[in-house]
Write an enzyme that holds these catalytic residues in place. Structure first.
Site, PDB file in Angstrom:
ATOM      1  CE  LYS A  70      -0.953  -0.689   4.934  1.00  0.00           C
ATOM      2  NZ  LYS A  70      -0.520  -2.125   4.955  1.00  0.00           N
ATOM      3  CB  THR A  71       4.021   2.300   1.686  1.00  0.00           C
ATOM      4  OG1 THR A  71       3.492   2.112   2.993  1.00  0.00           O
ATOM      5  CG2 THR A  71       4.899   3.535   1.680  1.00  0.00           C
ATOM      6  CD  GLU A 115       0.783   3.482   3.670  1.00  0.00           C
ATOM      7  OE1 GLU A 115       1.046   2.465   4.334  1.00  0.00           O
ATOM      8  OE2 GLU A 115       1.644   4.310   3.315  1.00  0.00           O
TER       9      GLU A 115
END
Length: 502
Positions: free
Chosen positions: A148-149, A192
């Site tokens: 996700k980052t 995020e």
């Protein structure tokens, strides 16, 4: 914590009476905000954006680093001490009582938090403030167990490169911004969405993105079913959902409005099929609704990065960015900080820092590194000849749950050095340690050199004694193993290349 009136549910949310909609804060520019632990990767991004937007922002953090110096330059008042006196200081000279913002890392015993609640100040969780930012403009929120980052970084970077100037709140440093937070002038916000504490169910986004899903954060989730339930709540709060069709859990439990894949172009909205995998890049063809739009070169190796990039390109296409623009912009993509982050070369040994701390992440990172060794091509100054994995287990609960999986993932390396387990505030569990992981690796892969160390300094000494010129020293973990490079820098040249011994 003092919150707005309403009913609550097991996620700790407040709801409008009679409606299944979480309450969202309305931020008031006249109300100062104070962030306890403002230097944290998630807190600093929000604090900086609000300061850029004209809010009165203060924070406390005992550290003094580049992040805090940047916040000061943007008008954030930073206190070095976390004490009751800090609350007194931020209350003085203001007609509107400040609100205090905390993250899940701030304990209830924190003296500032105790004093704030004694004084009757509003106290908000970081996710409450982020939810307010997300609700205030069209937003893309990226969730998932892994990637996700990187994916949110790639979305923000592509939008920036194609002149859409997004606001970004990311859990890592975005190379295009040299920061984890940016206040853009464009219509979109990219965030995020961290699932570790369940707070992402508060977010109401134009587009929710889920990269994949498997059990993690076993300190918070009792089983995979509870994690799925939380992500389903996140999906329900999103106007549109973009999900990874290659993930079996997402295929079974989610009804996405848009799907992407890197394994097939059939039955999905977006796909990128690899034409060539190299140690320094991937060449792939991008498909939309089964039609090939063209080939692109991704300067980030590994299939996991191809999936992340495909999600980012799909999100941008949904926003209306042309494929021709994306095709050019992809060429300049860079991973966020601590994602295969080259730190330097120490007497012929190339040292890389990576945030991988789940078995799937370790496996993907080592597979990418192995491709560099086997192909002779690498984004590093030199293609590595051998792979020395340095791993720090993170949390007793995670290590206990995935001990065998970690051993299997790490067995891909040519040698393994284990740092002391990073507790992250957890109490020890009997029989769970780096030594226990070393024993499991030895059982699974007899003959593979492996050793656990009691201190990071002892581990750094061992690298000098047991590595070879031409090695890739790949340090992985979410704890203080990221200090390995600084520990190596001051050491003298190794006397000899010796075999790893316990």
């Amino acid at each position: 914590m003092r919150r707005q009136e309403g009913t609550s549910d097991p996620f700790g949310l407040s709801f409008w009476p009679g409606l299944d909609t979480p309450l969202v804060l309305t931020l008031d520019r006249h109300q100062p905000l104070h962030f306890i632990g403002v230097g944290g990767i998630g807190m600093s991004a929000i604090a900086g954006i609000l300061a850029d937007r004209g809010y009165s922002i203060s924070g406390s953090d005992p550290r003094d680093n580049a992040v805090l110096q940047d916040l000061r330059s943007r008008g954030v008042r930073v206190f070095r001490e976390q004490s009751a006196a800090t609350i007194d200081a931020i209350r003085s000279g203001t007609s509107c009582p400040p609100a205090v913002v905390v993250s899940s890392a701030v304990p209830a015993s924190n003296p500032e938090l105790v004093e704030a609640e004694r004084a009757g100040l509003q106290t908000w969780h970081r996710s409450d403030v982020l939810a307010a930012l997300i609700a205030a403009q069209p937003s893309i929120s990226v969730a998932g167990s892994h990637g996700k980052t990187t994916t949110s970084t790639l979305v923000a970077s592509l939008l920036h490169a194609t002149n859409h100037d997004p606001t970004a709140v990311i859990g890592g440093v975005v190379p295009a911004f040299a920061s984890n937070g940016r206040n853009g002038d464009g219509p979109l916000l990219v965030a995020e969405a961290d699932e570790s504490d369940g707070s992402l169910v508060k977010f109401q986004s134009w587009l929710g993105v889920i990269t994949n899903l498997e059990l993690d954060h076993t300190d918070h989730y009792s089983d995979l079913a509870s994690l799925i339930t939380t992500l389903q709540r996140f999906a329900k709060g999103s106007e549109n959902l973009l999900a990874n069709r290659d993930c079996p859990v997402l295929r079974e439990h989610f009804d996405a409005s848009h799907w992407w894949s890197i394994s097939t172009s059939e039955g999905v909205d977006y796909a990128a099929i690899a034409d060539a995998l190299h140690g320094d890049s991937t060449v792939a063809t991008f498909y939309e609704h089964g039609e090939a739009l063209g080939q692109f070169r991704l300067p980030l190796p590994g299939l996991h990065n191809l999936s992340n990039a495909t999600a980012a390109m799909a999100a941008c296409r949904l926003h209306g960015v042309s494929f021709a623009e994306l095709q050019r912009a992809v060429e300049g993509l860079q991973a966020p900080g601590r994602r295969f982050d080259y730190r330097g070369t120490w007497f012929g040994r190339q040292v890389v820092d990576d945030y991988a701390h789940h078995p799937s992440e370790v496996k993907a990172t080592l597979a990418m590194a192995r491709l560099m060794v086997s192909s002779g091509r690498s984004p590093l100054p030199e293609a590595p000849q051998r792979l020395l994995a340095v791993f720090q287990p993170h949390r007793y609960s995670r290590t206990a749950e995935f001990l065998a999986d970690f051993a299997e993932a790490l067995s891909q390396a040519d040698a393994v050095l284990l740092a002391p387990l990073y507790a992250a505030g957890e109490a020890p569990l009997p029989g769970i340690s780096s030594a226990a992981l070393a024993a499991e690796i030895e059982r699974l892969a007899p003959g593979l050199p492996v050793c656990a160390f009691d201190t990071l300094d002892a581990l750094a000494d061992a690298i000098g004694n047991s590595s070879h010129s031409g090695d890739l020293v790949l340090a992985m973990g979410a704890g203080d193993v990221n200090s390995l490079w600084s520990r190596l820098e001051g050491r003298s040249a190794p006397t000899a290349d010796l075999p790893l011994v316990a």
